[in-house]
Design a protein around this motif. Structure first.
Motif, PDB file in Angstrom:
ATOM      1  N   GLU A 136      34.718  38.043  30.436  1.00  0.00           N
ATOM      2  CA  GLU A 136      34.986  37.256  29.498  1.00  0.00           C
ATOM      3  C   GLU A 136      34.594  35.572  28.975  1.00  0.00           C
ATOM      4  N   LYS A 137      33.090  36.081  29.749  1.00  0.00           N
ATOM      5  CA  LYS A 137      32.312  33.898  29.858  1.00  0.00           C
ATOM      6  C   LYS A 137      33.824  32.841  29.505  1.00  0.00           C
ATOM      7  N   ARG A 138      34.008  32.724  31.193  1.00  0.00           N
ATOM      8  CA  ARG A 138      35.760  31.952  31.399  1.00  0.00           C
ATOM      9  C   ARG A 138      35.184  31.681  32.374  1.00  0.00           C
ATOM     10  N   ASP A 139      35.720  30.248  33.522  1.00  0.00           N
ATOM     11  CA  ASP A 139      35.550  30.159  34.807  1.00  0.00           C
ATOM     12  C   ASP A 139      36.727  31.010  35.548  1.00  0.00           C
ATOM     13  N   PRO A 140      36.165  31.580  36.572  1.00  0.00           N
ATOM     14  CA  PRO A 140      37.141  32.648  36.852  1.00  0.00           C
ATOM     15  C   PRO A 140      38.193  31.783  37.939  1.00  0.00           C
ATOM     16  N   ASP A 141      39.374  32.432  38.334  1.00  0.00           N
ATOM     17  CA  ASP A 141      40.445  31.769  39.159  1.00  0.00           C
ATOM     18  C   ASP A 141      40.370  32.522  40.317  1.00  0.00           C
ATOM     19  N   PHE A 142      39.759  31.741  41.217  1.00  0.00           N
ATOM     20  CA  PHE A 142      39.706  32.488  43.019  1.00  0.00           C
ATOM     21  C   PHE A 142      41.015  32.131  43.436  1.00  0.00           C
ATOM     22  N   THR A 143      41.614  33.447  43.857  1.00  0.00           N
ATOM     23  CA  THR A 143      42.857  34.001  44.413  1.00  0.00           C
ATOM     24  C   THR A 143      42.962  33.545  46.327  1.00  0.00           C
ATOM     25  N   GLY A 144      41.975  34.752  47.196  1.00  0.00           N
ATOM     26  CA  GLY A 144      41.742  35.551  47.923  1.00  0.00           C
ATOM     27  C   GLY A 144      42.749  36.590  48.095  1.00  0.00           C
ATOM     28  N   LEU A 145      43.781  36.990  47.194  1.00  0.00           N
ATOM     29  CA  LEU A 145      44.932  38.013  47.484  1.00  0.00           C
ATOM     30  C   LEU A 145      44.467  39.058  47.697  1.00  0.00           C
ATOM     31  N   TRP A 146      44.554  39.999  48.369  1.00  0.00           N
ATOM     32  CA  TRP A 146      44.392  41.103  49.179  1.00  0.00           C
ATOM     33  C   TRP A 146      44.709  42.642  48.224  1.00  0.00           C
ATOM     34  N   SER A 147      43.342  43.121  47.465  1.00  0.00           N
ATOM     35  CA  SER A 147      44.089  43.970  46.371  1.00  0.00           C
ATOM     36  C   SER A 147      43.092  44.921  46.195  1.00  0.00           C
ATOM     37  N   ALA A 148      43.089  45.983  47.193  1.00  0.00           N
ATOM     38  CA  ALA A 148      42.349  46.886  47.301  1.00  0.00           C
ATOM     39  C   ALA A 148      41.955  47.984  46.129  1.00  0.00           C
ATOM     40  N   THR A 149      42.973  48.317  45.497  1.00  0.00           N
ATOM     41  CA  THR A 149      42.802  48.366  44.329  1.00  0.00           C
ATOM     42  C   THR A 149      42.174  48.088  43.211  1.00  0.00           C
ATOM     43  N   ALA A 150      42.433  47.424  42.983  1.00  0.00           N
ATOM     44  CA  ALA A 150      41.537  46.139  41.809  1.00  0.00           C
ATOM     45  C   ALA A 150      40.049  46.297  42.228  1.00  0.00           C
ATOM     46  N   ALA A 151      39.710  45.957  43.173  1.00  0.00           N
ATOM     47  CA  ALA A 151      38.619  46.032  43.979  1.00  0.00           C
ATOM     48  C   ALA A 151      38.345  47.107  43.923  1.00  0.00           C
ATOM     49  N   GLY A 152      38.571  48.543  43.954  1.00  0.00           N
ATOM     50  CA  GLY A 152      37.409  49.178  43.464  1.00  0.00           C
ATOM     51  C   GLY A 152      37.555  49.901  42.337  1.00  0.00           C
ATOM     52  N   LYS A 153      38.386  49.117  41.160  1.00  0.00           N
ATOM     53  CA  LYS A 153      38.173  49.659  40.042  1.00  0.00           C
ATOM     54  C   LYS A 153      37.149  48.851  39.457  1.00  0.00           C
ATOM     55  N   SER A 154      37.550  47.267  39.798  1.00  0.00           N
ATOM     56  CA  SER A 154      36.311  46.590  38.899  1.00  0.00           C
ATOM     57  C   SER A 154      34.581  46.968  39.912  1.00  0.00           C
ATOM     58  N   THR A 155      34.386  47.463  41.136  1.00  0.00           N
ATOM     59  CA  THR A 155      33.327  48.044  41.577  1.00  0.00           C
ATOM     60  C   THR A 155      33.245  48.951  40.370  1.00  0.00           C
ATOM     61  N   PRO A 207      37.394  41.618  41.907  1.00  0.00           N
ATOM     62  CA  PRO A 207      37.154  41.771  40.038  1.00  0.00           C
ATOM     63  C   PRO A 207      37.270  40.863  39.832  1.00  0.00           C
ATOM     64  N   GLU A 208      38.072  39.712  39.214  1.00  0.00           N
ATOM     65  CA  GLU A 208      38.398  38.599  38.894  1.00  0.00           C
ATOM     66  C   GLU A 208      37.048  37.686  38.343  1.00  0.00           C
ATOM     67  N   ALA A 209      36.386  37.884  39.097  1.00  0.00           N
ATOM     68  CA  ALA A 209      34.830  37.320  39.744  1.00  0.00           C
ATOM     69  C   ALA A 209      33.987  38.674  37.653  1.00  0.00           C
ATOM     70  N   PHE A 210      33.857  39.494  37.996  1.00  0.00           N
ATOM     71  CA  PHE A 210      33.816  40.515  36.629  1.00  0.00           C
ATOM     72  C   PHE A 210      34.032  39.813  35.788  1.00  0.00           C
ATOM     73  N   ALA A 211      35.815  39.794  35.406  1.00  0.00           N
ATOM     74  CA  ALA A 211      35.680  39.918  34.255  1.00  0.00           C
ATOM     75  C   ALA A 211      35.571  38.728  33.764  1.00  0.00           C
ATOM     76  N   ALA A 212      35.461  37.132  34.883  1.00  0.00           N
ATOM     77  CA  ALA A 212      36.285  35.968  33.911  1.00  0.00           C
ATOM     78  C   ALA A 212      34.321  36.088  33.710  1.00  0.00           C
ATOM     79  N   PHE A 213      32.953  37.507  34.110  1.00  0.00           N
ATOM     80  CA  PHE A 213      32.136  36.487  33.884  1.00  0.00           C
ATOM     81  C   PHE A 213      31.944  37.467  32.176  1.00  0.00           C
TER      82      PHE A 213
END
Length: 273
Positions: free
Chosen positions: A248-267, A240-246
């Motif tokens: 918002e036209k910015r570089d993503p800030d990858f953390t590797g954190l587990w976030s199934a709910t956020a991933a589901g929303k992004s999908t 979801p961070e990569a999607f949001a960065a795209f």
């Protein structure tokens, strides 16, 4: 580790550098260095702060292979067990690995470099599968790595004739990723490390494992592994961070954190858009 260690370890913003430090022997690996290398690879794979690994050598050489000048008196079985541990740990590390090669990389030293994901060399670098000149056969994974990288016929040429080749020949055979002028190699590898550290760590680990495993699998196996890996990726905050960065036209800030709910929303958002 101290400066007089056979293996130096430094960290810089997520990049760990392991430097083989026996320059008087062109960094030939003795039993002490094999043990240190095994322990350092194990530690790197279990340290979440390490996002990329560089292996290099001190004193203008990468590694002249296993040190056969000072036998330790142990049974060869134990020595080969140590080499097996090092080769498997390097191959299975969940982080990208870079071999920074200056000078010679021969025998087990060359196979140590080939076991890394990326190889950066200088025009002065020289390589040889020197084993048959020593009355030995390939080790440290060379019999598996070479045919996969260059094909069976070229692998036999390199192994049977034990030729010494230069960096451009190695690159032509897909055994070196980049050839960089000696004065520029430190900056080049540092920049490469920064790019890898900035990536999505979980996705990089999954991708590396898929590529390593895919070489020996059927298409059906590879597709099943890809589906498994992608499910892991979608359950992290990075997707979801990569999607949001795209958006918002910015570089993503990858953390590797587990976030199934956020991933589901992004999908869900991605499917709608």
């Amino acid at each position: 580790m101290t400066d007089d260690s056979v293996l130096l370890c430094t960290d810089d913003n997520g990049v760990r550098t392991l430097t083989l430090n026996r320059p008087r022997r062109k960094n030939a690996i003795n039993s002490t260095l094999w043990t240190a290398l095994r322990d350092a690879l194990d530690a790197a794979g279990n340290d979440r702060g390490v996002r990329a690994l560089v292996i290099t050598g001190a004193g203008g050489a990468f590694c002249s292979g296993a040190d056969i000048s000072a036998p330790d008196g142990g049974h060869p079985t134990y020595k080969m067990r140590m080499l097996t541990d090092v080769a498997l740990l390097l191959h299975e590390l969940p982080i990208p690995t870079i071999a920074k090669v200056s000078g010679v990389a021969v025998g087990a030293g060359w196979n140590l470099a080939l076991g890394c994901d990326l190889v950066v060399a200088t025009p002065q670098s020289r390589f040889s599968q020197i084993f048959t000149r020593r009355g030995l056969s390939l080790d440290l994974g060379g019999s598996w790595l070479l045919p996969k990288l260059v094909g069976l016929q070229q692998a036999k040429r390199l192994a049977l004739l034990a030729e010494t080749i230069d960096a451009e020949q190695a690159r032509a055979l897909n055994l070196v990723t980049w050839v960089v002028p000696e004065p520029d190699i430190d900056a080049f590898v540092a920049s490469l490390g920064e790019r890898l550290v900035a990536g999505a760590s979980i996705a990089l680990a999954q991708t590396k494992a898929l590529l390593n495993e895919g070489a020996d699998r059927t298409l059906r196996d590879a597709l099943a592994n890809e589906a498994r890996a992608q499910a892991v990726n979608f359950a992290t905050a990075d997707a979801p961070e990569a999607f949001a960065a795209f958006v918002e036209k910015r570089d993503p800030d990858f953390t590797g954190l587990w976030s199934a709910t956020a991933a589901g929303k992004s999908t869900a958002n991605s499917e709608r858009g």
